[in-house]
Design a protein around this motif. Sequence first.
Motif, short mmCIF file in Angstrom:
data_model
loop_
_atom_site.label_atom_id
_atom_site.label_comp_id
_atom_site.label_asym_id
_atom_site.label_seq_id
_atom_site.Cartn_x
_atom_site.Cartn_y
_atom_site.Cartn_z
N GLY A 52 -0.67 7.14 -3.42
CA GLY A 52 -0.40 6.33 -2.24
C GLY A 52 -0.08 7.15 -1.01
N THR A 74 5.63 5.28 -0.16
CA THR A 74 4.63 6.33 0.06
C THR A 74 4.95 7.06 1.36
N THR A 124 9.84 -1.26 -2.48
CA THR A 124 10.72 -0.72 -3.50
C THR A 124 10.57 0.78 -3.58
N SER A 136 0.89 7.48 -9.41
CA SER A 136 1.84 6.50 -8.91
C SER A 136 1.96 5.37 -9.93
N PRO A 137 3.06 4.64 -9.90
CA PRO A 137 3.23 3.56 -10.89
C PRO A 137 2.12 2.53 -10.84
N ASP A 138 1.56 2.24 -9.64
CA ASP A 138 0.53 1.21 -9.55
C ASP A 138 -0.88 1.79 -9.54
N GLY A 139 -1.02 3.10 -9.74
CA GLY A 139 -2.34 3.71 -9.81
C GLY A 139 -3.02 3.93 -8.49
N ALA A 140 -2.30 3.82 -7.38
CA ALA A 140 -2.91 4.04 -6.06
C ALA A 140 -3.31 5.50 -5.89
N THR A 171 9.84 2.51 -6.12
CA THR A 171 8.70 2.91 -6.94
C THR A 171 7.39 2.80 -6.19
N ARG A 172 7.38 2.12 -5.01
CA ARG A 172 6.14 1.94 -4.27
C ARG A 172 6.17 2.65 -2.91
#
Length: 266
Positions: free
Chosen positions: A61, A7, A2, A89-93, A4-5
Amino acid sequence: MTLTRRTRTGELHLHFARRGGRTALLRDRQKAPLMVVRPFELPCGTLMVFIVNPTGGVLGGDHSEIRVEVEPGARALVLTQSAARVQPSPDGAAATQDLRFRVAAGARLEYYPERTLPFAGSRLRQTLRAELEPGAELGLSETLASGRVHSGERLRFAEYDSRTEVWQGERRVYLDRQRLVPGDETRAPGIWAAGDYAASGVWVGAGEVTDWPTTAGILATGHTAGGAVWLRGAAARGPVLDTALGVAREALRAQLFGAPPLRVRR
């Protein structure tokens, strides 16, 4: 994957050598978002390049790989065009960066990037390894902000993890390991105290330091057990630390390299 993910992986490989009595950039392999502005020769003969990231910063990411090789007799100065803005990042990576330098005997590499600026919630993990042949010269300094201070983000980043090491052959002469994970009760990590900006650096050269640059309450220098020269600094204001760092850097360059002051126009 997506939006949002998504990188990015940036690559930059630079190879400097001496040709026709001058330092030349023989190869520059670039993969976005990392790139370099064309090289400029300074009056002292050093070849200078700026690393550029034309995007809005380093995203969680993302991965960056930087390789620099300097052949015998070459003189290279690597700078960055602007501060490294580390965004979450949205997932904290975590964003990651890996740098590898190889400097041959009789060559010199200097790397003085602009400040690292970690945004709230960001994570950055980076490693830097410099491998020097006997007689090689190296100069390196880095500065780190405690966050976007004027936006109320002091020590609001999630993690800053950095490892810098310098090797002469099979012998490690310098190791700097920092890992900062601010928490609700964090007020004064390490040497920062009430400061918002920190600096570190290392220099390796054939000269002898007899006049050690220091600034009371802000900056200190000394020898590592392996014979390299280390630098540490911290201040409440970025310009104050930058001024002290600039003075110390030129003093060490003059004594270790016998080099004239850098004349860099941005």
